[in-house]
Design a protein around this motif. Structure first.
Motif, mmCIF file in Angstrom:
data_model
loop_
_atom_site.group_PDB
_atom_site.id
_atom_site.type_symbol
_atom_site.label_atom_id
_atom_site.label_comp_id
_atom_site.label_asym_id
_atom_site.label_seq_id
_atom_site.Cartn_x
_atom_site.Cartn_y
_atom_site.Cartn_z
ATOM 1 N N ARG A 98 9.244 38.627 70.369
ATOM 2 C CA ARG A 98 8.795 40.025 69.875
ATOM 3 C C ARG A 98 9.926 40.749 70.494
ATOM 4 N NH1 ARG A 98 6.588 37.015 67.042
ATOM 5 N NH2 ARG A 98 4.678 37.110 66.403
ATOM 6 N N THR B 92 21.070 43.947 61.740
ATOM 7 C CA THR B 92 20.028 43.588 60.737
ATOM 8 C C THR B 92 20.297 42.266 59.960
ATOM 9 O OG1 THR B 92 19.500 45.814 59.995
ATOM 10 C CG2 THR B 92 18.675 44.404 58.560
ATOM 11 N N MET C 20 20.017 39.369 62.665
ATOM 12 C CA MET C 20 18.580 39.115 62.774
ATOM 13 C C MET C 20 17.727 38.351 61.647
ATOM 14 S SD MET C 20 18.376 39.905 65.936
ATOM 15 C CE MET C 20 16.604 39.789 66.192
ATOM 16 N N GLN C 21 18.090 38.731 60.341
ATOM 17 C CA GLN C 21 17.679 38.012 59.357
ATOM 18 C C GLN C 21 18.038 36.783 59.099
ATOM 19 O OE1 GLN C 21 18.459 40.955 56.199
ATOM 20 N NE2 GLN C 21 16.675 41.957 56.521
ATOM 21 N N PHE D 94 14.514 36.148 61.840
ATOM 22 C CA PHE D 94 13.493 37.230 62.582
ATOM 23 C C PHE D 94 13.295 38.245 61.286
ATOM 24 C CE2 PHE D 94 15.534 35.837 66.482
ATOM 25 C CZ PHE D 94 14.440 36.200 67.289
ATOM 26 N N ARG D 95 12.258 38.632 61.432
ATOM 27 C CA ARG D 95 11.798 39.837 60.225
ATOM 28 C C ARG D 95 11.293 41.126 61.075
ATOM 29 N NH1 ARG D 95 7.933 36.670 61.996
ATOM 30 N NH2 ARG D 95 5.749 37.490 62.165
ATOM 31 N N ARG D 96 11.615 42.205 60.415
ATOM 32 C CA ARG D 96 11.281 43.366 60.883
ATOM 33 C C ARG D 96 9.528 43.477 60.994
ATOM 34 N NH1 ARG D 96 14.085 46.889 63.420
ATOM 35 N NH2 ARG D 96 13.186 48.691 62.437
ATOM 36 N N TRP E 102 11.724 43.457 65.880
ATOM 37 C CA TRP E 102 11.935 42.234 65.426
ATOM 38 C C TRP E 102 10.904 41.110 65.801
ATOM 39 C CZ3 TRP E 102 15.103 41.995 61.119
ATOM 40 C CH2 TRP E 102 16.078 42.978 61.130
ATOM 41 N N ARG F 114 9.969 36.554 65.353
ATOM 42 C CA ARG F 114 10.053 35.191 64.852
ATOM 43 C C ARG F 114 9.250 34.507 65.754
ATOM 44 N NH1 ARG F 114 15.758 32.441 65.903
ATOM 45 N NH2 ARG F 114 14.795 31.939 68.071
#
Length: 85
Positions: A21, A47, A50-51, A55-57, A71, A73
């Protein structure tokens, strides 16, 4: 697809076998991008990176328990997949 140097830098900081996190400020610190240089172009680049790293928002809590956008994962179970082979 051309790899982005952000991918390598951030990928080294976030082990696949752990849950993460992360606050946006922590990412900028890792990338050594000062606040005055955090523009929309770099934000879009971050962004995408991270994607790409899985990772996701997500809404998370900061160190003061304040709810903020960050973010997340979850751990990747690489060891289990390798054990099946």
């Amino acid at each position: 697809r051309q790899p982005d140097p952000y991918e390598d830098t951030l990928g080294r900081h976030f082990a696949l076998e752990k849950d993460h996190r992360v606050l946006p400020g922590q990412l900028w610190e890792i990338l050594q991008v000062p606040p005055g240089q955090q523009d929309t172009v770099k934000q879009t680049r971050l962004t995408r990176t991270m994607q790409y790293l899985g990772f996701r928002r997500q809404t998370i809590r900061d160190e003061n328990k304040k709810v903020v956008k960050g973010w997340a994962r979850d751990a990747t179970l690489l060891g289990e997949e390798e054990a099946k082979e």
